[in-house]
Scaffold this motif. Structure first.
Motif, PDB file in Angstrom:
ATOM      1  N   MET A 186      15.982 -14.780 -23.395  1.00 13.78           N
ATOM      2  CA  MET A 186      14.643 -14.248 -23.562  1.00 13.78           C
ATOM      3  C   MET A 186      14.030 -14.903 -24.788  1.00 13.78           C
ATOM      4  N   LYS A 187      12.748 -15.174 -24.709  1.00 16.93           N
ATOM      5  CA  LYS A 187      12.030 -15.749 -25.841  1.00 16.93           C
ATOM      6  C   LYS A 187      10.945 -14.777 -26.287  1.00 16.93           C
ATOM      7  N   TYR A 188      10.582 -14.885 -27.563  1.00 20.58           N
ATOM      8  CA  TYR A 188       9.537 -14.023 -28.090  1.00 20.58           C
ATOM      9  C   TYR A 188       8.618 -14.846 -28.990  1.00 20.58           C
ATOM     10  N   TYR A 189       7.416 -14.319 -29.218  1.00 22.28           N
ATOM     11  CA  TYR A 189       6.438 -15.003 -30.047  1.00 22.28           C
ATOM     12  C   TYR A 189       6.380 -14.434 -31.453  1.00 22.28           C
ATOM     13  N   SER A 190       6.481 -13.116 -31.557  1.00 22.64           N
ATOM     14  CA  SER A 190       6.398 -12.518 -32.887  1.00 22.64           C
ATOM     15  C   SER A 190       7.044 -11.142 -32.904  1.00 22.64           C
ATOM     16  N   MET A 191       7.437 -10.764 -34.108  1.00 25.60           N
ATOM     17  CA  MET A 191       7.989  -9.441 -34.362  1.00 25.60           C
ATOM     18  C   MET A 191       7.469  -9.088 -35.757  1.00 25.60           C
ATOM     19  N   TYR A 192       6.643  -8.041 -35.841  1.00 25.14           N
ATOM     20  CA  TYR A 192       6.001  -7.727 -37.115  1.00 25.14           C
ATOM     21  C   TYR A 192       5.656  -6.247 -37.201  1.00 25.14           C
ATOM     22  N   GLU A 193       5.348  -5.842 -38.399  1.00 27.88           N
ATOM     23  CA  GLU A 193       4.926  -4.462 -38.648  1.00 27.88           C
ATOM     24  C   GLU A 193       3.404  -4.437 -38.671  1.00 27.88           C
ATOM     25  N   ASP A 194       2.798  -3.516 -37.907  1.00 25.53           N
ATOM     26  CA  ASP A 194       1.342  -3.424 -37.897  1.00 25.53           C
ATOM     27  C   ASP A 194       0.857  -2.468 -38.990  1.00 25.53           C
ATOM     28  N   GLU A 195      -0.444  -2.241 -39.031  1.00 22.23           N
ATOM     29  CA  GLU A 195      -1.047  -1.411 -40.077  1.00 22.23           C
ATOM     30  C   GLU A 195      -0.585   0.040 -40.029  1.00 22.23           C
ATOM     31  N   ASN A 196      -0.062   0.482 -38.893  1.00 20.10           N
ATOM     32  CA  ASN A 196       0.437   1.853 -38.750  1.00 20.10           C
ATOM     33  C   ASN A 196       1.952   1.937 -38.912  1.00 20.10           C
ATOM     34  N   GLN A 197       2.549   0.869 -39.364  1.00 25.22           N
ATOM     35  CA  GLN A 197       3.986   0.748 -39.577  1.00 25.22           C
ATOM     36  C   GLN A 197       4.797   0.799 -38.286  1.00 25.22           C
ATOM     37  N   ASN A 198       4.153   0.484 -37.171  1.00 23.30           N
ATOM     38  CA  ASN A 198       4.879   0.297 -35.918  1.00 23.30           C
ATOM     39  C   ASN A 198       5.475  -1.103 -35.934  1.00 23.30           C
ATOM     40  N   ILE A 199       6.556  -1.287 -35.213  1.00 28.10           N
ATOM     41  CA  ILE A 199       7.138  -2.607 -35.058  1.00 28.10           C
ATOM     42  C   ILE A 199       6.602  -3.168 -33.752  1.00 28.10           C
ATOM     43  N   LYS A 200       5.888  -4.272 -33.829  1.00 28.72           N
ATOM     44  CA  LYS A 200       5.332  -4.903 -32.632  1.00 28.72           C
ATOM     45  C   LYS A 200       6.199  -6.107 -32.278  1.00 28.72           C
ATOM     46  N   PHE A 201       6.577  -6.157 -31.022  1.00 27.56           N
ATOM     47  CA  PHE A 201       7.489  -7.179 -30.530  1.00 27.56           C
ATOM     48  C   PHE A 201       6.816  -7.868 -29.349  1.00 27.56           C
ATOM     49  N   GLU A 202       6.312  -9.070 -29.593  1.00 29.69           N
ATOM     50  CA  GLU A 202       5.554  -9.814 -28.584  1.00 29.69           C
ATOM     51  C   GLU A 202       6.490 -10.776 -27.863  1.00 29.69           C
ATOM     52  N   ILE A 203       6.719 -10.499 -26.602  1.00 28.92           N
ATOM     53  CA  ILE A 203       7.712 -11.231 -25.820  1.00 28.92           C
ATOM     54  C   ILE A 203       7.057 -12.266 -24.927  1.00 28.92           C
ATOM     55  N   ALA A 204       7.683 -13.437 -24.860  1.00 30.01           N
ATOM     56  CA  ALA A 204       7.233 -14.469 -23.933  1.00 30.01           C
ATOM     57  C   ALA A 204       7.514 -13.992 -22.523  1.00 30.01           C
ATOM     58  N   GLY A 205       6.574 -14.251 -21.653  1.00 30.72           N
ATOM     59  CA  GLY A 205       6.705 -13.704 -20.313  1.00 30.72           C
ATOM     60  C   GLY A 205       7.014 -14.715 -19.244  1.00 30.72           C
ATOM     61  N   CYS A 206       6.286 -14.654 -18.209  1.00 30.44           N
ATOM     62  CA  CYS A 206       6.622 -15.350 -16.973  1.00 30.44           C
ATOM     63  C   CYS A 206       6.159 -16.810 -16.965  1.00 30.44           C
ATOM     64  N   PRO A 207       6.666 -17.572 -16.002  1.00 26.07           N
ATOM     65  CA  PRO A 207       6.293 -18.977 -15.883  1.00 26.07           C
ATOM     66  C   PRO A 207       5.119 -19.240 -14.931  1.00 26.07           C
ATOM     67  N   ARG A 208       4.367 -18.193 -14.570  1.00 27.49           N
ATOM     68  CA  ARG A 208       3.319 -18.369 -13.562  1.00 27.49           C
ATOM     69  C   ARG A 208       2.105 -19.159 -14.056  1.00 27.49           C
ATOM     70  N   ASN A 209       1.870 -19.195 -15.345  1.00 29.06           N
ATOM     71  CA  ASN A 209       0.739 -19.924 -15.924  1.00 29.06           C
ATOM     72  C   ASN A 209      -0.616 -19.485 -15.372  1.00 29.06           C
ATOM     73  N   CYS A 210      -0.818 -18.180 -15.256  1.00 31.38           N
ATOM     74  CA  CYS A 210      -2.096 -17.654 -14.774  1.00 31.38           C
ATOM     75  C   CYS A 210      -3.208 -18.050 -15.745  1.00 31.38           C
ATOM     76  N   ALA A 211      -4.400 -18.263 -15.211  1.00 36.48           N
ATOM     77  CA  ALA A 211      -5.526 -18.715 -16.025  1.00 36.48           C
ATOM     78  C   ALA A 211      -5.878 -17.721 -17.130  1.00 36.48           C
ATOM     79  N   ALA A 212      -5.716 -16.435 -16.874  1.00 36.57           N
ATOM     80  CA  ALA A 212      -6.081 -15.412 -17.853  1.00 36.57           C
ATOM     81  C   ALA A 212      -5.047 -15.255 -18.966  1.00 36.57           C
ATOM     82  N   CYS A 213      -3.878 -15.835 -18.794  1.00 32.82           N
ATOM     83  CA  CYS A 213      -2.796 -15.680 -19.762  1.00 32.82           C
ATOM     84  C   CYS A 213      -3.087 -16.504 -20.995  1.00 32.82           C
TER      85      CYS A 213
END
Length: 124
Positions: A1-28
């Motif tokens: 699995m790949k990810y783009y970022s892992m960080y603490e937001d302004e509310n002290q939540n841990i945000k974990f942004e994961i790389a997704g699918c290989p479909r390459n949709c235009a909106a992605c």
């Protein structure tokens, strides 16, 4: 699995942004699904430490799309570990339709899902 970022937001939540699918949709917003950093035992330990040291923090999992089938086994193991060790509150944001994914084992460890067709708390 790949990810783009892992960080603490302004509310002290841990945000974990994961790389997704290989479909390459235009909106992605991510052009190459092969981009990102490899999620390994080091990042797993970082998440464990963050949730252990600050038990009121929520883990918010998002990306384009984090629940792509190639990520599911790793996420299931991670969610189980975080829930069992630290009782971490886990929120997953996905573009999948809830009816197509609600059977997945990982939802035994997830507290809330924001899917394409529904936002719901999961009652265990």
């Amino acid at each position: 699995m790949k990810y783009y970022s892992m960080y603490e937001d302004e509310n002290q939540n841990i945000k974990f942004e994961i790389a997704g699918c290989p479909r390459n949709c235009a909106a992605c917003k991510f052009i190459k699904p092969t981009d990102g950093l490899i999620f390994d035992k080091v990042q797993e330990q970082i998440l464990l430490n963050l949730t252990e040291d600050f038990p009121d923090r929520n883990l918010i999992v998002f990306g384009e799309d984090p629940l792509f089938c190639g990520n599911r086994n790793t996420l299931t193991k991670l969610f189980k570990l975080l829930k069992e060790k630290n009782n971490t509150y886990i929120l997953v944001k996905t573009r999948y339709n809830w009816d197509r994914i609600k059977h997945l084992e990982m939802f035994n460890y997830v507290d809330r899902v924001e899917a394409s067709n529904v936002h719901t708390d999961i009652l265990h």
